[in-house]
Design a protein around this motif. Structure first.
Motif, PDB file in Angstrom:
ATOM      1  N   ALA A 108       0.829  -1.205   0.000  1.00 13.67           N
ATOM      2  CA  ALA A 108       0.000   0.000   0.000  1.00 13.67           C
ATOM      3  C   ALA A 108       0.864   1.255   0.000  1.00 13.67           C
ATOM      4  O   ALA A 108       0.547   2.247  -0.676  1.00 13.67           O
ATOM      5  CB  ALA A 108      -0.936  -0.003   1.201  1.00 13.67           C
ATOM      6  N   GLU A 109       1.954   1.238   0.736  1.00 13.30           N
ATOM      7  CA  GLU A 109       2.858   2.393   0.728  1.00 13.30           C
ATOM      8  C   GLU A 109       3.467   2.591  -0.653  1.00 13.30           C
ATOM      9  O   GLU A 109       3.634   3.727  -1.119  1.00 13.30           O
ATOM     10  CB  GLU A 109       3.945   2.213   1.783  1.00 13.30           C
ATOM     11  N   LEU A 110       3.783   1.482  -1.319  1.00 13.68           N
ATOM     12  CA  LEU A 110       4.340   1.563  -2.668  1.00 13.68           C
ATOM     13  C   LEU A 110       3.349   2.235  -3.618  1.00 13.68           C
ATOM     14  O   LEU A 110       3.707   3.155  -4.375  1.00 13.68           O
ATOM     15  CB  LEU A 110       4.680   0.160  -3.171  1.00 13.68           C
ATOM     16  N   VAL A 111       2.102   1.797  -3.584  1.00 14.31           N
ATOM     17  CA  VAL A 111       1.094   2.366  -4.487  1.00 14.31           C
ATOM     18  C   VAL A 111       0.846   3.833  -4.161  1.00 14.31           C
ATOM     19  O   VAL A 111       0.685   4.667  -5.062  1.00 14.31           O
ATOM     20  CB  VAL A 111      -0.209   1.543  -4.406  1.00 14.31           C
ATOM     21  N   ALA A 112       0.830   4.166  -2.884  1.00 17.07           N
ATOM     22  CA  ALA A 112       0.643   5.570  -2.494  1.00 17.07           C
ATOM     23  C   ALA A 112       1.743   6.439  -3.087  1.00 17.07           C
ATOM     24  O   ALA A 112       1.474   7.547  -3.590  1.00 17.07           O
ATOM     25  CB  ALA A 112       0.619   5.688  -0.969  1.00 17.07           C
ATOM     26  N   GLU A 113       2.980   5.967  -3.058  1.00 12.50           N
ATOM     27  CA  GLU A 113       4.090   6.729  -3.614  1.00 12.50           C
ATOM     28  C   GLU A 113       3.964   6.887  -5.128  1.00 12.50           C
ATOM     29  O   GLU A 113       4.268   7.950  -5.691  1.00 12.50           O
ATOM     30  CB  GLU A 113       5.407   6.052  -3.254  1.00 12.50           C
ATOM     31  N   ILE A 114       3.497   5.819  -5.812  1.00 16.40           N
ATOM     32  CA  ILE A 114       3.303   5.900  -7.267  1.00 16.40           C
ATOM     33  C   ILE A 114       2.256   6.960  -7.604  1.00 16.40           C
ATOM     34  O   ILE A 114       2.452   7.797  -8.506  1.00 16.40           O
ATOM     35  CB  ILE A 114       2.879   4.521  -7.810  1.00 16.40           C
ATOM     36  N   LEU A 115       1.163   6.963  -6.885  1.00 16.94           N
ATOM     37  CA  LEU A 115       0.070   7.894  -7.167  1.00 16.94           C
ATOM     38  C   LEU A 115       0.455   9.328  -6.825  1.00 16.94           C
ATOM     39  O   LEU A 115       0.091  10.283  -7.544  1.00 16.94           O
ATOM     40  CB  LEU A 115      -1.182   7.492  -6.392  1.00 16.94           C
ATOM     41  N   ARG A 116       1.201   9.512  -5.769  1.00 17.15           N
ATOM     42  CA  ARG A 116       1.596  10.853  -5.325  1.00 17.15           C
ATOM     43  C   ARG A 116       2.482  11.567  -6.343  1.00 17.15           C
ATOM     44  O   ARG A 116       2.566  12.803  -6.353  1.00 17.15           O
ATOM     45  CB  ARG A 116       2.323  10.772  -3.985  1.00 17.15           C
ATOM     46  N   SER A 117       3.115  10.804  -7.202  1.00 16.39           N
ATOM     47  CA  SER A 117       4.071  11.397  -8.144  1.00 16.39           C
ATOM     48  C   SER A 117       3.425  11.841  -9.455  1.00 16.39           C
ATOM     49  O   SER A 117       4.109  12.404 -10.312  1.00 16.39           O
ATOM     50  CB  SER A 117       5.180  10.382  -8.460  1.00 16.39           C
ATOM     51  N   HIS A 118       2.113  11.590  -9.627  1.00 15.27           N
ATOM     52  CA  HIS A 118       1.493  11.895 -10.923  1.00 15.27           C
ATOM     53  C   HIS A 118       0.734  13.221 -10.871  1.00 15.27           C
ATOM     54  O   HIS A 118      -0.057  13.459  -9.960  1.00 15.27           O
ATOM     55  CB  HIS A 118       0.544  10.773 -11.344  1.00 15.27           C
ATOM     56  N   PRO A 119       0.945  14.094 -11.846  1.00 20.16           N
ATOM     57  CA  PRO A 119       0.341  15.437 -11.805  1.00 20.16           C
ATOM     58  C   PRO A 119      -1.178  15.448 -11.979  1.00 20.16           C
ATOM     59  O   PRO A 119      -1.825  16.432 -11.610  1.00 20.16           O
ATOM     60  CB  PRO A 119       1.028  16.170 -12.968  1.00 20.16           C
ATOM     61  N   ALA A 120      -1.768  14.388 -12.524  1.00 16.28           N
ATOM     62  CA  ALA A 120      -3.225  14.367 -12.717  1.00 16.28           C
ATOM     63  C   ALA A 120      -3.975  14.129 -11.419  1.00 16.28           C
ATOM     64  O   ALA A 120      -5.179  14.385 -11.342  1.00 16.28           O
ATOM     65  CB  ALA A 120      -3.611  13.284 -13.731  1.00 16.28           C
ATOM     66  N   ILE A 121      -3.237  13.657 -10.426  1.00 15.97           N
ATOM     67  CA  ILE A 121      -3.876  13.311  -9.158  1.00 15.97           C
ATOM     68  C   ILE A 121      -3.817  14.501  -8.205  1.00 15.97           C
ATOM     69  O   ILE A 121      -2.753  15.067  -7.937  1.00 15.97           O
ATOM     70  CB  ILE A 121      -3.220  12.062  -8.540  1.00 15.97           C
ATOM     71  N   LYS A 122      -4.959  14.859  -7.713  1.00 18.43           N
ATOM     72  CA  LYS A 122      -5.105  16.026  -6.851  1.00 18.43           C
ATOM     73  C   LYS A 122      -4.632  15.728  -5.432  1.00 18.43           C
ATOM     74  O   LYS A 122      -3.939  16.542  -4.815  1.00 18.43           O
ATOM     75  CB  LYS A 122      -6.568  16.458  -6.840  1.00 18.43           C
ATOM     76  N   GLN A 123      -5.018  14.564  -4.903  1.00 20.32           N
ATOM     77  CA  GLN A 123      -4.693  14.238  -3.507  1.00 20.32           C
ATOM     78  C   GLN A 123      -4.687  12.732  -3.313  1.00 20.32           C
ATOM     79  O   GLN A 123      -5.536  12.031  -3.856  1.00 20.32           O
ATOM     80  CB  GLN A 123      -5.728  14.876  -2.568  1.00 20.32           C
ATOM     81  N   VAL A 124      -3.715  12.251  -2.568  1.00 20.11           N
ATOM     82  CA  VAL A 124      -3.666  10.843  -2.168  1.00 20.11           C
ATOM     83  C   VAL A 124      -3.967  10.768  -0.680  1.00 20.11           C
ATOM     84  O   VAL A 124      -3.353  11.475   0.130  1.00 20.11           O
ATOM     85  CB  VAL A 124      -2.291  10.216  -2.471  1.00 20.11           C
ATOM     86  N   ASN A 125      -4.921   9.921  -0.327  1.00 21.77           N
ATOM     87  CA  ASN A 125      -5.313   9.745   1.067  1.00 21.77           C
ATOM     88  C   ASN A 125      -4.758   8.427   1.583  1.00 21.77           C
ATOM     89  O   ASN A 125      -5.150   7.351   1.103  1.00 21.77           O
ATOM     90  CB  ASN A 125      -6.836   9.752   1.185  1.00 21.77           C
ATOM     91  N   HIS A 126      -3.847   8.520   2.544  1.00 19.63           N
ATOM     92  CA  HIS A 126      -3.215   7.338   3.129  1.00 19.63           C
ATOM     93  C   HIS A 126      -2.711   7.752   4.504  1.00 19.63           C
ATOM     94  O   HIS A 126      -2.204   8.876   4.673  1.00 19.63           O
ATOM     95  CB  HIS A 126      -2.059   6.860   2.249  1.00 19.63           C
TER      96      HIS A 126
END
Length: 626
Positions: A494-512
């Motif tokens: 889950a931490e790995l996926v959170a880091e992947i999502l946090r790095s993409h400009p299309a994503i506004k916010q990652v909740n973890h």
């Protein structure tokens, strides 16, 4: 990792199929595109007609529907009446009370309760050692169906699909009949006393109260000695058919329930067969897995058919022992928790932001003389993964005499220890504790240091009914044996996926929890060996990007969480489709996608999420077809 199976499952593109595929009692259903989720919420037939299953409190399983239809055909009027199934008489009576309360102009004489019991002339040999078919049915006018469905969904009191199948067979072969068809002038009555200690001695016994596993003893059972099924299908009916037969043994169920409760308590960590695992001595690191409250024991743990049923009965117990006062729902919750607080009892005050300002307002009201029954919160919340300030909440509760109830499902007790701050903790065992997405279960845990412990314990001793069906308990125990190993891997993934999502400009916010502004509050309860759990979510700057991403994401897609495989869902669309603006004011935006991360290899997760993110960058195309 030794002892675990890596999952690299092809994503299920079939609308309405079971998740996992070929699973008769699956807890999730495939909704593989954004459009299919919207169509489900809007009641479009091209989705609804294909539904093989659904989350059990929202979707009436086909085996349950068949059983209810059979009963109406035999004991009612199929043209004007429907039936709803329950495991005990008290559950059925609760449904009747709710129907009448919510429909005061309805004619209550047209609502009736039927009890189905074993036929005394067809009892198997040594019947006291066998699980016998029993069910309660509420037959009601079809016009009351929406209200009956609300009761089923919010309370979790309904019959499980496995129990429905078990009882259907008994009804078909005549070994279970409606009570009024029997004449039993000499039927012995049960002795008085605490319900959990009563034995199933007669047809008057509506539920086997003694099978929750209270007490530390257990007995050997040679039926357990046979090996696992050959095909290895997680939810194969052969697991029960071949190893136990349809005559389920009560002793085996008692052992399974005791093992589950000991696993929850932290005193059973062995991944071994029953009953041998119950003889295993606790491991050296058990103390960090325990609840850390003086006087705590396995007898403070109670099992329920599902997590929401544990929540519902926690609320009932507090109302009965403390009194009818309003409750507080603190933080944006899973929706049915709020609905139970609003519809049962004196109502609820909703603090949807779960912020320090909310606690300031609550403290002002309490200091001004307002009285409340309880404060319910999730640790952390679903789907925003925010963590409540349990230290401050506990201090307010001690000062103003209200109960603190914490839902630890998302954090899970291998990662966090919230019991020292709570009077009651409840959890859905359907989720990561089971992992296989094929059985429901729930637990309630009493804090022995709570000022309400004595009253709640007395209430449970007299009112608690063990409604967890024995066959469900066998699956739940088996699935949870490798709970510790699975939790560790899922935390890391889950931490790995959170880091992947946090790095993409299309994503506004990652909740973890690890990346939340409330991380310091989570860390207060985080165990030394614990992590941040397997659930996370994200929102997108543009709705179109959320839809493209979801359609190209090659994971299983459907409701529920805590699965051994990654499961994704446009959560706000499914849970709040008719109240999107209301949900958005608390941070739950319509573009939110929730992920329950599984046991896949890290490389698989990088590839799967990378492909979906690349689809956004490439402008997508048609995306995901149905």
């Amino acid at each position: 990792m030794p002892g675990l199976v890596s999952h690299d499952l092809p994503w299920n593109q079939t609308v309405g199929d079971t998740v996992p595929p070929n699973t008769p009692h699956a807890v999730s259903v495939s909704l593989p595109t954004w459009r299919s989720n919207v169509a489900y919420e809007e009641g479009e037939s091209w989705v609804l007609d294909k539904m093989q299953c659904g989350y059990p409190r929202f979707f009436i399983h086909k085996s349950i529907d068949r059983f209810a239809t059979s009963i109406v055909q035999q004991h009612g009027d199929p043209e004007t009446e429907k039936a709803m199934l329950f495991p005990t008489k008290s559950c059925g009576q609760g449904c009747i009370d709710f129907l009448i309360h919510q429909n005061p102009n309805a004619d209550g004489s047209h609502i009736r309760l039927l009890e189905f019991v074993p036929h005394p002339e067809k009892l198997p040999a040594a019947s006291l050692k066998r699980v016998l078919p029993r069910a309660v049915t509420v037959v009601y006018p079809k016009g009351l169906w929406p209200t009956a469905k609300v009761f089923w969904q919010h309370t979790g009191e309904g019959l499980s699909s496995r129990q429905a199948e078990f009882c259907q067979k008994a009804l078909d072969d005549g070994s279970m009949v409606e009570r009024s068809t029997l004449s039993q002038p000499n039927t012995p009555r049960l002795s008085k006393g605490p319900k959990r200690y009563q034995r199933p001695l007669s047809l008057d016994h509506g539920v086997p109260h003694a099978t929750n596993g209270h007490g530390s003893g257990h007995q050997n059972n040679t039926d357990e000695s046979s090996g696992p099924t050959e095909n290895g299908v997680p939810d194969s009916v052969l697991f029960v058919e071949e190893r136990f037969g349809r005559n389920l043994d009560i002793t085996m169920a008692q052992n399974a329930k005791l093992a589950v409760r000991r696993r929850i308590a932290g005193s059973l960590t062995a991944n071994e067969e029953l009953p041998q695992s119950l003889d295993t001595q606790p491991s050296e690191d058990m103390n960090q897995r325990e609840r850390g409250v003086p006087g705590f024991s396995v007898d403070d743990i109670y099992l329920y058919p599902m997590g929401m049923n544990a929540m519902y009965h926690t609320h009932r117990a507090l109302r009965s022992t403390i009194g009818e006062l309003p409750s507080i729902m603190y933080g944006f919750p899973y929706i049915d928790t709020l609905k139970v607080l609003e519809k049962f009892g004196a109502g609820a005050v909703f603090y949807g932001h779960g912020s320090a300002d909310d606690l300031d307002d609550l403290e002002h009201r309490l200091d001004s003389g307002e009285k409340i029954l309880s404060l319910f919160c999730e640790f952390p919340s679903n789907p925003l993964l925010r963590t409540p300030d349990l230290k401050r909440i506990r201090a307010l509760a001690d000062k103003h005499s209200f109960a603190v109830v914490v839902d630890e499902t998302i954090g899970n007790f291998l990662n966090v220890n919230v019991l020292p701050y709570a009077d009651v903790v409840f959890s859905s065992l359907t989720k990561i504790f089971s992992g296989d997405c094929n059985v429901m279960g729930g637990s309630m845990i009493l804090n022995p240091q709570s000022r309400y412990h004595h009253a709640l314990k007395h209430y449970q001793e007299t009112e608690y009914e063990d409604k967890l069906f024995e066959e469900d308990a066998l699956y739940l125990e088996r699935n949870s044996r490798d709970f510790i190993l699975r939790t560790d891997r899922i935390n890391s993934n889950a931490e790995l996926v959170a880091e992947i999502l946090r790095s993409h400009p299309a994503i506004k916010q990652v909740n973890h929890p690890k990346y939340s502004p409330t991380k310091h509050l989570y860390d207060v309860c985080k165990l030394p060996s614990g992590g941040y759990g397997g659930l996370l979510s994200c929102t997108f700057h543009r709705m179109r990007d959320a839809q493209l991403f979801y359609d190209y994401l090659e994971t299983q897609k459907g409701p529920s969480l805590g699965t051994n495989f990654t499961l994704s869902s446009p959560f706000v669309i499914l849970a709040h489709y008719n109240e999107l603006e209301w949900a958005a004011q608390f941070g739950c935006e319509a573009s939110l996608v929730r992920f329950s991360i599984g046991l896949e290899e890290p490389g698989v997760l990088r590839r799967v999420f990378g492909v979906a993110l690349d689809a956004i960058g490439a402008g997508g195309g048609e995306g995901g077809g149905v």
